[in-house]
Design a protein around this motif. Structure first.
Motif, PDB file in Angstrom:
ATOM      1  N   PRO A 117      -6.630   5.354 -21.971  1.00 49.43           N
ATOM      2  CA  PRO A 117      -5.341   5.791 -21.428  1.00 49.43           C
ATOM      3  C   PRO A 117      -4.210   5.499 -22.407  1.00 49.43           C
ATOM      4  O   PRO A 117      -4.259   4.512 -23.147  1.00 49.43           O
ATOM      5  CB  PRO A 117      -5.188   4.962 -20.152  1.00 49.43           C
ATOM      6  CG  PRO A 117      -6.569   4.554 -19.793  1.00 49.43           C
ATOM      7  CD  PRO A 117      -7.313   4.421 -21.078  1.00 49.43           C
ATOM      8  N   ARG A 118      -3.195   6.346 -22.383  1.00 50.25           N
ATOM      9  CA  ARG A 118      -2.104   6.275 -23.356  1.00 50.25           C
ATOM     10  C   ARG A 118      -1.448   4.891 -23.404  1.00 50.25           C
ATOM     11  O   ARG A 118      -1.222   4.335 -24.473  1.00 50.25           O
ATOM     12  CB  ARG A 118      -1.060   7.340 -22.992  1.00 50.25           C
ATOM     13  CG  ARG A 118      -0.067   7.652 -24.080  1.00 50.25           C
ATOM     14  CD  ARG A 118       0.828   8.785 -23.619  1.00 50.25           C
ATOM     15  NE  ARG A 118       1.366   8.516 -22.281  1.00 50.25           N
ATOM     16  CZ  ARG A 118       2.417   7.735 -22.061  1.00 50.25           C
ATOM     17  NH1 ARG A 118       3.020   7.162 -23.068  1.00 50.25           N
ATOM     18  NH2 ARG A 118       2.851   7.528 -20.839  1.00 50.25           N
ATOM     19  N   THR A 119      -1.161   4.305 -22.220  1.00 50.98           N
ATOM     20  CA  THR A 119      -0.469   3.011 -22.210  1.00 50.98           C
ATOM     21  C   THR A 119      -1.341   1.914 -22.803  1.00 50.98           C
ATOM     22  O   THR A 119      -0.854   0.993 -23.448  1.00 50.98           O
ATOM     23  CB  THR A 119      -0.072   2.603 -20.776  1.00 50.98           C
ATOM     24  OG1 THR A 119      -1.214   2.680 -19.942  1.00 50.98           O
ATOM     25  CG2 THR A 119       1.015   3.474 -20.239  1.00 50.98           C
ATOM     26  N   PHE A 131     -10.302  11.421 -20.073  1.00 49.88           N
ATOM     27  CA  PHE A 131      -8.999  10.748 -20.003  1.00 49.88           C
ATOM     28  C   PHE A 131      -8.577  10.510 -18.561  1.00 49.88           C
ATOM     29  O   PHE A 131      -8.049   9.456 -18.230  1.00 49.88           O
ATOM     30  CB  PHE A 131      -7.939  11.545 -20.773  1.00 49.88           C
ATOM     31  CG  PHE A 131      -8.137  11.434 -22.258  1.00 49.88           C
ATOM     32  CD1 PHE A 131      -7.647  10.351 -22.959  1.00 49.88           C
ATOM     33  CD2 PHE A 131      -8.861  12.391 -22.947  1.00 49.88           C
ATOM     34  CE1 PHE A 131      -7.856  10.220 -24.315  1.00 49.88           C
ATOM     35  CE2 PHE A 131      -9.081  12.276 -24.308  1.00 49.88           C
ATOM     36  CZ  PHE A 131      -8.575  11.182 -24.996  1.00 49.88           C
ATOM     37  N   GLN A 132      -8.831  11.488 -17.683  1.00 50.82           N
ATOM     38  CA  GLN A 132      -8.553  11.282 -16.252  1.00 50.82           C
ATOM     39  C   GLN A 132      -9.368  10.107 -15.721  1.00 50.82           C
ATOM     40  O   GLN A 132      -8.891   9.285 -14.942  1.00 50.82           O
ATOM     41  CB  GLN A 132      -8.927  12.546 -15.458  1.00 50.82           C
ATOM     42  CG  GLN A 132      -7.845  13.595 -15.425  1.00 50.82           C
ATOM     43  CD  GLN A 132      -8.220  14.721 -14.465  1.00 50.82           C
ATOM     44  OE1 GLN A 132      -8.812  14.512 -13.419  1.00 50.82           O
ATOM     45  NE2 GLN A 132      -7.874  15.937 -14.843  1.00 50.82           N
ATOM     46  N   GLU A 181      -7.972   6.777 -17.012  1.00 56.16           N
ATOM     47  CA  GLU A 181      -6.747   6.407 -16.270  1.00 56.16           C
ATOM     48  C   GLU A 181      -7.121   5.816 -14.907  1.00 56.16           C
ATOM     49  O   GLU A 181      -6.582   4.799 -14.476  1.00 56.16           O
ATOM     50  CB  GLU A 181      -5.846   7.643 -16.049  1.00 56.16           C
ATOM     51  CG  GLU A 181      -5.180   8.166 -17.302  1.00 56.16           C
ATOM     52  CD  GLU A 181      -3.992   7.338 -17.754  1.00 56.16           C
ATOM     53  OE1 GLU A 181      -3.636   6.360 -17.070  1.00 56.16           O
ATOM     54  OE2 GLU A 181      -3.433   7.658 -18.818  1.00 56.16           O
ATOM     55  N   LEU A 183      -8.658   2.382 -15.284  1.00 55.24           N
ATOM     56  CA  LEU A 183      -7.629   1.378 -15.586  1.00 55.24           C
ATOM     57  C   LEU A 183      -6.921   0.951 -14.303  1.00 55.24           C
ATOM     58  O   LEU A 183      -6.662  -0.222 -14.075  1.00 55.24           O
ATOM     59  CB  LEU A 183      -6.628   1.963 -16.583  1.00 55.24           C
ATOM     60  CG  LEU A 183      -5.541   1.029 -17.113  1.00 55.24           C
ATOM     61  CD1 LEU A 183      -6.143  -0.157 -17.828  1.00 55.24           C
ATOM     62  CD2 LEU A 183      -4.607   1.774 -18.043  1.00 55.24           C
ATOM     63  N   LYS A 184      -6.629   1.926 -13.434  1.00 56.86           N
ATOM     64  CA  LYS A 184      -5.927   1.602 -12.185  1.00 56.86           C
ATOM     65  C   LYS A 184      -6.828   0.819 -11.232  1.00 56.86           C
ATOM     66  O   LYS A 184      -6.382  -0.073 -10.520  1.00 56.86           O
ATOM     67  CB  LYS A 184      -5.443   2.883 -11.510  1.00 56.86           C
ATOM     68  CG  LYS A 184      -4.267   3.511 -12.248  1.00 56.86           C
ATOM     69  CD  LYS A 184      -3.497   4.486 -11.380  1.00 56.86           C
ATOM     70  CE  LYS A 184      -2.191   4.890 -12.047  1.00 56.86           C
ATOM     71  NZ  LYS A 184      -2.284   6.092 -12.832  1.00 56.86           N
ATOM     72  N   ALA A 228      -1.868  -1.170 -16.449  1.00 53.98           N
ATOM     73  CA  ALA A 228      -2.340  -0.030 -15.657  1.00 53.98           C
ATOM     74  C   ALA A 228      -1.220   0.562 -14.818  1.00 53.98           C
ATOM     75  O   ALA A 228      -1.129   1.774 -14.648  1.00 53.98           O
ATOM     76  CB  ALA A 228      -3.482  -0.471 -14.749  1.00 53.98           C
ATOM     77  N   GLY A 261       3.132   1.713 -16.732  1.00 50.13           N
ATOM     78  CA  GLY A 261       3.151   2.644 -17.871  1.00 50.13           C
ATOM     79  C   GLY A 261       4.546   2.990 -18.346  1.00 50.13           C
ATOM     80  O   GLY A 261       4.810   3.049 -19.547  1.00 50.13           O
TER      81      GLY A 261
END
Length: 699
Positions: A430-432, A617-618, A621, A624-625, A650, A653
């Motif tokens: 994930p980007r963050t 990527f989905q 994410e 991560l959550k 998570a 962001g």
């Protein structure tokens, strides 16, 4: 004030040497500053008083105020009594119930005295009751000052020693009352004012004792921002220093080797994403600065082809290239893939792993030293001192989270200048998280699959549907396909799991007597494991029964079915990696997730996400959550300790992005860290680097 924050907590009223020892061992709290940064995990609104007539059994913790009318005691067996106090506020009667310390209760609380009672209301025999409530004399407290009551995590050992959440609350309150001077700020006014943050002093006081939810929220934003800002400032400063100090080899020449491959050996047309990434890499390599680039791409997106074409540019500039993989299986897979791509091109590609021994090893080492080995594929054996390159110019690190910082640093030292570095991962980040773990790397993403690839169809089956599942497997094999069947393997119970795999293997042989099966697990000898894998690769066996050792590095385009047994025992990214073993050919592929019926809410969500999307990527994410950054595979080994006390990568962001933007703005304005207006930041960063936060540079 600085000295106060470093003061020993045993001198705070209510602590002392014994409690200090427990707080130190259980929570790592030894100073006033540590205690300030031990934040509440939840709050309960104590500012509102409910009438008894307003109570309902669904309410969380609430407060009522009233007079005790009478006490009753009930025998509960030898030396045990239940004490019930009947209390009224004029709108109704509630019972206050205690199951222990009867004498203490009747001694501490008095009839016809008004108390504020705090607890969770339940209904018993048609009347509301509070079991073991918190109670204070109404005359002793000012409700207007109660606000939100903080709750602190405590361990079993703390509770046994009488250190409850309420104890921590009282100790913290007494400490804050002693801090009569405002705490100095650790962010300059221009950041605090521009972002409309509360002061550090206000943030600490309001995080522990907010009067309203608004106060608590503003305090949390300030403290989260500061924590994330210094992490980002450190990363951005390191990346800026690295770019300034280390010149890279200039590979301006794209010549005969690259062009020969591109025109005559390219196995399939490049996707738009692959072309874009190769352009980004070429620009880096010709810029005169050392490249540090992260290449993210889902399983099967063509990362190895991009890596090979980048290595060929190094070869055209008369340099050697190297690709380092985390396992022997993956290294051998890369060797086979690269040799197959190159065909009859006169490029010498060699393997260096633990199984390359004797005469062959000596030949490879000699070839690396004299430059005749142009591309070396290996495991961590590549960084041994005996391996000396003539001119190493380009390094590819695959699945880099499996390598430590020190291991990678050894590779860089094998060249006069640091070589260009391409870090590859098939675990979408994930980007963050990428911004924090790989914050000093430029990021490229291959976000499209090669043409002709069909998305894998993922379905969920329960373990009482195995008969129909076996029938589906049989049909696929009869059409000429191959099948993976994966058993879970979890370290704590390897023996049990291995037994499960052995028994499962025998059971499957009886279910499919007409087919040949291979078996692979982590406790086999490498040579035996490799032989079993190769039998499956060659198509001699139709079913590969395995543990997660096949998660990376197995490429069998003919395999079209992945069955994952006990799928509830796997994390999302692991399920996604396993699914990536199929769908590599032109045929429709399937991933079957088999579970029992007893699924937790979180597990059911994981299974649903897998069935709904193939987008890595989905999935990352969502992972991560669901699990948080510290649990994600790879982050623990990456060299970045998530020692964050209040921020959550998570869920925060936007704050991560805000912190990154601020850090970037400051480094662009003061790349040498010398301007007076930023001295507070550089001093604070130096101070933080001496603490227990692991600020290890990433690449």
């Amino acid at each position: 004030m600085y000295d106060i924050l470093h003061q020993d907590i045993q001198y705070i009223p209510g602590v002392g040497p014994k409690r200090k020892e427990i707080l130190s061992k259980e929570l790592g709290i030894t100073t006033v500053g540590d205690l300030l940064e031990y934040y509440p995990y939840k709050y309960v609104d104590r500012s509102k008083i409910y009438k008894v007539s307003e109570l309902s059994g669904e309410m969380p913790f609430v407060q009522v105020k009233g007079n005790i009318l009478s006490f009753e005691e009930f025998d509960m067996g030898p030396r045990k009594k239940r004490v019930v106090a009947h209390m009224t506020d004029g709108t109704g009667i509630v019972d206050l119930v205690w199951f222990m310390h009867a004498q203490q209760i009747t001694k501490n609380y008095r009839v016809n005295t008004e108390y504020v009672v705090f607890g969770k209301p339940t209904i018993y025999n048609g009347r509301y009751q509070f079991a073991h409530p918190e109670m204070e004399k109404a005359a002793d407290i000012q409700l207007s000052e109660m606000g939100m009551q903080p709750y602190y995590m405590t361990t079993d050992r703390m509770k046994k020693a009488g250190i409850t959440s309420r104890t921590v609350e009282k100790i913290t309150k007494s400490m804050l009352e002693r801090l009569t001077e405002p705490l100095p700020d650790t962010l300059p006014p221009f950041i605090v004012n521009r972002l409309r943050l509360v002061s550090r002093d206000t943030a600490f006081r309001h995080i522990h004792y907010p009067k309203t939810a608004d106060e608590m929220s503003h305090a949390r934003v300030r403290l989260k921002f500061e924590e994330l800002f210094y992490v980002q400032l450190n990363i951005v400063r390191y990346a800026s220093d690295h770019r300034r100090k280390f010149r890279g080899y200039e590979f301006r020449h794209v010549g005969e080797i690259f062009n020969e491959f591109y025109q005559h050996h390219l196995p399939f047309p490049l996707t738009g994403a692959q072309k874009r990434v190769i352009r980004e890499i070429r620009a880096d390599m010709g810029s005169g600065r050392q490249m540090n680039r992260l290449l993210q791409g889902d399983v099967g997106s063509g990362k190895t082809l991009v890596a090979l074409m980048s290595m060929l540019i190094a070869l055209d500039n008369r340099f050697q290239a190297c690709i380092m993989a985390p396992t022997e299986i993956l290294a051998e897979q890369h060797l086979a893939t690269i040799r197959e791509f190159l065909g009859d091109m006169p490029v010498r590609v060699e393997l260096l792993t633990g199984i390359v021994k004797g005469k062959k090893r000596r030949e490879v080492l000699q070839g690396i030293a004299d430059g005749s080995v142009q591309i070396l594929v290996g495991t961590h054996a590549v960084i041994e001192e005996t391996v000396q390159f003539l001119r190493l110019g380009f390094v590819v690190v695959d699945e880099q989270h499996r390598f430590g910082v020190a291991q990678r640093a050894k590779l860089w030292s094998k060249s006069q200048n640091p070589p260009h570095v391409l870090v590859m991962t098939a675990t979408p980040i994930p980007r963050t998280l990428a911004m924090t773990i790989y914050g000093d790397l430029d990021v490229s993403v291959i976000d499209e699959l090669p043409p002709g690839r069909k998305p894998v169809v993922t379905v969920h089956k329960y373990d009482n549907q195995m008969t129909s599942l076996y029938q589906g497997i049989r049909q696929q094999i009869l059409q000429g396909r191959q099948v993976y069947i994966v058993f879970p393997l979890i370290k704590e119970s390897e023996r049990i799991d291995l037994k499960n795999l052995e028994e499962g293997f025998e059971a499957l042989r009886q279910v499919f007597p007409e087919f040949r099966l291979s078996k692979v697990h982590g406790q086999m000898k490498p040579a035996d494991k490799e032989e079993e894998m190769q039998r499956f690769v060659r198509g001699e066996t139709q079913i590969l029964v395995a543990t997660t050792v096949i998660e990376v590095g197995v490429n069998v385009p003919n395999a079209s079915v992945m069955v994952i047994l006990d799928a509830q025992r796997f994390g999302l990214s692991q399920l996604h990696q396993l699914r990536g073993r199929v769908g590599r050919g032109a045929d429709q592929s399937y991933c079957i997730l088999v579970t029992n019926h007893k699924l937790s809410k979180e597990t059911a969500m994981r299974i649903d996400i897998m069935c709904d999307t193939n987008d890595g990527f989905q999935i990352a994410e969502a992972d991560l959550k669901l699990r948080g950054p510290g649990d994600l595979e790879g982050t623990q080994q990456s060299g970045m300790a998530f020692d964050l006390k209040i921020a959550d990568i998570a869920r925060d962001g936007q704050i991560v992005q805000l912190a990154r933007d601020e850090a970037q703005r400051i480094i662009e304005d003061d790349p040498l860290c010398q301007k007076n207006e930023y001295q507070m930041l550089w001093s604070r960063l130096a101070e933080l680097r001496k603490t227990n936060i692991n600020w290890a540079a990433i690449s």
